[in-house]
Design a protein around this motif. Structure first.
Motif, mmCIF file in Angstrom:
data_model
loop_
_atom_site.group_PDB
_atom_site.id
_atom_site.type_symbol
_atom_site.label_atom_id
_atom_site.label_comp_id
_atom_site.label_asym_id
_atom_site.label_seq_id
_atom_site.Cartn_x
_atom_site.Cartn_y
_atom_site.Cartn_z
ATOM 1 N N HIS A 123 -20.177 73.030 89.587
ATOM 2 C CA HIS A 123 -19.345 71.830 89.513
ATOM 3 C C HIS A 123 -18.094 72.070 88.659
ATOM 4 N N GLY A 124 -17.711 73.324 88.536
ATOM 5 C CA GLY A 124 -16.499 73.634 87.800
ATOM 6 C C GLY A 124 -16.590 73.331 86.323
ATOM 7 N N PHE A 125 -17.794 73.477 85.738
ATOM 8 C CA PHE A 125 -18.001 73.222 84.310
ATOM 9 C C PHE A 125 -17.522 71.824 83.911
ATOM 10 N N SER A 126 -17.747 70.854 84.791
ATOM 11 C CA SER A 126 -17.200 69.517 84.572
ATOM 12 C C SER A 126 -17.740 68.862 83.304
ATOM 13 N N ASN A 127 -19.035 69.080 82.990
ATOM 14 C CA ASN A 127 -19.572 68.453 81.769
ATOM 15 C C ASN A 127 -18.956 69.065 80.519
ATOM 16 N N LEU A 128 -18.665 70.364 80.563
ATOM 17 C CA LEU A 128 -18.016 71.013 79.430
ATOM 18 C C LEU A 128 -16.600 70.472 79.245
ATOM 19 N N ILE A 129 -15.864 70.338 80.337
ATOM 20 C CA ILE A 129 -14.505 69.811 80.263
ATOM 21 C C ILE A 129 -14.512 68.425 79.627
ATOM 22 N N GLN A 130 -15.501 67.605 80.029
ATOM 23 C CA GLN A 130 -15.585 66.260 79.472
ATOM 24 C C GLN A 130 -15.873 66.300 77.971
ATOM 25 N N GLU A 131 -16.737 67.208 77.546
ATOM 26 C CA GLU A 131 -17.042 67.322 76.113
ATOM 27 C C GLU A 131 -15.806 67.729 75.322
ATOM 28 N N ILE A 132 -15.036 68.681 75.861
ATOM 29 C CA ILE A 132 -13.810 69.111 75.174
ATOM 30 C C ILE A 132 -12.831 67.943 75.092
ATOM 31 N N ARG A 133 -12.734 67.173 76.170
ATOM 32 C CA ARG A 133 -11.815 66.030 76.173
ATOM 33 C C ARG A 133 -12.210 65.004 75.113
ATOM 34 N N VAL A 134 -13.510 64.773 74.982
ATOM 35 C CA VAL A 134 -13.988 63.835 73.964
ATOM 36 C C VAL A 134 -13.653 64.345 72.570
ATOM 37 N N GLN A 135 -13.859 65.644 72.334
ATOM 38 C CA GLN A 135 -13.538 66.224 71.026
ATOM 39 C C GLN A 135 -12.053 66.084 70.714
ATOM 40 N N ASN A 136 -11.212 66.276 71.730
ATOM 41 C CA ASN A 136 -9.772 66.122 71.519
ATOM 42 C C ASN A 136 -9.419 64.701 71.121
ATOM 43 N N LEU A 137 -10.098 63.726 71.720
ATOM 44 C CA LEU A 137 -9.855 62.323 71.394
ATOM 45 C C LEU A 137 -10.307 62.010 69.971
ATOM 46 N N SER B 81 -9.759 73.570 96.001
ATOM 47 C CA SER B 81 -11.013 74.279 95.786
ATOM 48 C C SER B 81 -11.541 74.008 94.384
ATOM 49 N N THR B 82 -12.829 74.316 94.167
ATOM 50 C CA THR B 82 -13.444 74.081 92.864
ATOM 51 C C THR B 82 -12.743 74.877 91.773
ATOM 52 N N ARG B 83 -12.332 76.095 92.063
ATOM 53 C CA ARG B 83 -11.649 76.921 91.070
ATOM 54 C C ARG B 83 -10.312 76.300 90.676
ATOM 55 N N SER B 84 -9.557 75.882 91.662
ATOM 56 C CA SER B 84 -8.257 75.296 91.363
ATOM 57 C C SER B 84 -8.400 73.963 90.642
ATOM 58 N N MET B 85 -9.400 73.179 91.026
ATOM 59 C CA MET B 85 -9.625 71.906 90.342
ATOM 60 C C MET B 85 -10.013 72.130 88.889
ATOM 61 N N PHE B 86 -10.807 73.163 88.637
ATOM 62 C CA PHE B 86 -11.168 73.503 87.258
ATOM 63 C C PHE B 86 -9.926 73.833 86.438
ATOM 64 N N LEU B 87 -9.031 74.654 86.998
ATOM 65 C CA LEU B 87 -7.827 75.029 86.273
ATOM 66 C C LEU B 87 -6.934 73.820 85.996
ATOM 67 N N LYS B 88 -6.894 72.892 86.932
ATOM 68 C CA LYS B 88 -6.100 71.680 86.709
ATOM 69 C C LYS B 88 -6.700 70.822 85.606
ATOM 70 N N GLU B 89 -8.034 70.791 85.539
ATOM 71 C CA GLU B 89 -8.693 70.066 84.459
ATOM 72 C C GLU B 89 -8.391 70.723 83.118
ATOM 73 N N ILE B 90 -8.406 72.045 83.094
ATOM 74 C CA ILE B 90 -8.066 72.774 81.881
ATOM 75 C C ILE B 90 -6.625 72.463 81.465
ATOM 76 N N ARG B 91 -5.737 72.422 82.449
ATOM 77 C CA ARG B 91 -4.323 72.129 82.153
ATOM 78 C C ARG B 91 -4.164 70.756 81.505
#
Length: 452
Positions: A247-261, A300-310
């Motif tokens: 799932h493109g590490f979606s739960n990790l991305i969300q955790e990082i976003r919460v930490q940033n907030l 694609s999942t890879r590109s969506m992951f990179l956009k989330e990282i961005r």
């Protein structure tokens, strides 16, 4: 293309001590070549060029895919006699592919006779080994395969964190944080007042048992890293997060976003994404067997992951991976690509370790697993989906990143590191990117990116 010297048959040949096709080596070649036009062609070709293992493997793969058990058995018989698992580097490489082809016949269900042979005489399991922390460090130091990425990434991180009071490194790697001690040491040396180091290491459940294995738990590993940082007067926080690459590490991305907030922009914290040979486990578009005619790579999942990282506004993203393409939908195409890339680790091992070395056995067992996954698995089970640098560069650009070059210090450090290894390893620069080479062949690429 890698060529082999054909040694005249003598006695029996085994694969991992158990032969999937048990035949006397002095027995004449099967009299099956005259049974079909393809067999005639193969017999003629073998008489002219018995040294070319790649062609043998490709012919065998095509026979298995077309369910031609007779032709496949002929070629497997030949391969089993000349592709020795304890021979030179080329023979060991071919033996690994031989094993993978037999495994595919069993896994995929094609070529039913070969599947039955495989079931009746399964090769012994590949060697697994759990390392101590010190032994793993020594193992990693055998070649620049991982040290290249560690060195380039650390240099880029040090340049990116100037002026920050804290850095949060999110480590996408299967190497159990082996890069981090050198990063801690570099931070302690470079800064009079070192910034706080926060480390989040990503544990991917589906591949967490992939080699190399470590005896320590992540809790124990984190405690040792924190203690090491303290000894260098660097404050450090450690955590590990289990995430799912499908799932493109979606739960990790969300955790990082919460930490940033939580900490906010006033915290002066640099977010670092360190991607070391991990992103190719994220599924890519060829996993979809029926893509839309208008399929957009950016969806694609890879590109969506990179956009989330961005969207997280990282200070820098470092992407290091192997310079190969294992994404072809046809197994035979993947075999060609893998064969013409994975000779490199076998060849480099022969330059530093004897044939009876346990370290070499452990190292090559990991390569064998990669080959089996590329050849014998399909669908979501096929996780070794390497993409070349050019495709990753395009994905990063499409995700609104721009490349930043590696400085002279980084290049100098890599060259110094390569001087510690066998002759044959080299470094070249393409645009803003660095490439590790072996005997002139591209092996790994390192790229660094910041938001546009």
């Amino acid at each position: 293309m890698i060529r082999f010297t054909h040694t005249p048959p003598s006695s029996h040949q085994t694969m991992n001590n158990q032969s999937p096709i048990t035949v006397p080596r002095r027995r004449p070649w099967p009299g099956l070549f005259a049974s079909s036009s393809s067999s005639k062609a193969l017999g003629t070709w073998l008489g002219e060029d018995a040294n070319c293992m790649e062609h043998l493997l490709v012919h065998c793969a095509n026979a298995i895919e077309s369910n031609d058990a007779t032709l496949a058995q002929q070629i497997l018989w030949v391969l089993n006699n000349i592709a020795t698992p304890d021979g030179d580097s080329n023979q060991r490489l071919a033996s690994a592919f031989l094993r993978a082809l037999v495994t595919r016949a069993a896994n995929i269900g094609s070529c039913k006779i070969l599947a039955a042979i495989s079931t009746a005489a399964t090769p012994s399991s590949l060697t697994t080994h759990s390392f101590s922390l010190m032994d793993l460090a020594a193992f990693v130091d055998l070649t620049p395969w991982h040290r290249f990425g560690f060195t380039t990434a650390n240099a880029a991180i040090l340049d990116a964190i100037e002026g920050y009071s804290a850095l949060h490194v999110v480590d996408f790697s299967l190497m159990h944080c082996m890069q981090i001690p050198t990063l801690i040491d570099a931070i302690a040396t470079r800064f009079e007042f070192p910034p706080l180091l926060k480390l989040t290491t990503v544990v991917v459940a589906a591949v967490k048992h992939a080699p190399p294995m470590l005896e320590l738990s992540y809790e124990e590993l984190g405690a040792k890293l924190v203690n090491f940082a303290r000894s260098k007067n660097v404050s450090m926080e450690f955590r590990f997060v289990e995430s799912c690459y499908t799932h493109g590490f979606s739960n990790l991305i969300q955790e990082i976003r919460v930490q940033n907030l939580i900490y906010g922009p006033e915290s002066k914290e640099a977010l670092i994404l360190n991607c070391h040979m991990m992103l190719h486990y994220i599924p890519e578009e060829t996993l979809n067997p029926n893509p839309s005619p208008n399929f957009d790579m950016s969806s694609s999942t890879r590109s969506m992951f990179l956009k989330e990282i961005r969207s997280l506004e990282p200070a820098i993203v470092i992407l290091v991976d192997e310079e190969a393409d294992f994404t072809a939908s046809k197994m035979v195409s993947r075999l060609r690509s893998a064969f013409n890339y994975l000779w490199i680790p076998y060849d480099s091992m022969d330059s530093i370790l004897p044939r009876n070395s346990k370290q070499r056995e452990w190292y090559e067992a990991g390569i064998c697993r990669k080959i089996e996954n590329v050849i014998a698995e399909e669908g979501i089970e096929r996780v070794e989906r390497l993409e070349p640098k050019t495709r990753w560069v395009q994905r990063m650009v499409n995700s609104k990143f721009r490349g930043v070059g590696f400085g002279d210090d980084a290049v100098s450090e890599v060259k110094t590191m390569l001087d510690e290894h066998a002759a044959g390893w080299g470094l070249k620069k393409e645009d803003d990117h660095l490439l590790l080479t072996w005997k002139g062949h591209d092996v790994l690429f390192a790229t660094a990116w910041v938001p546009c």
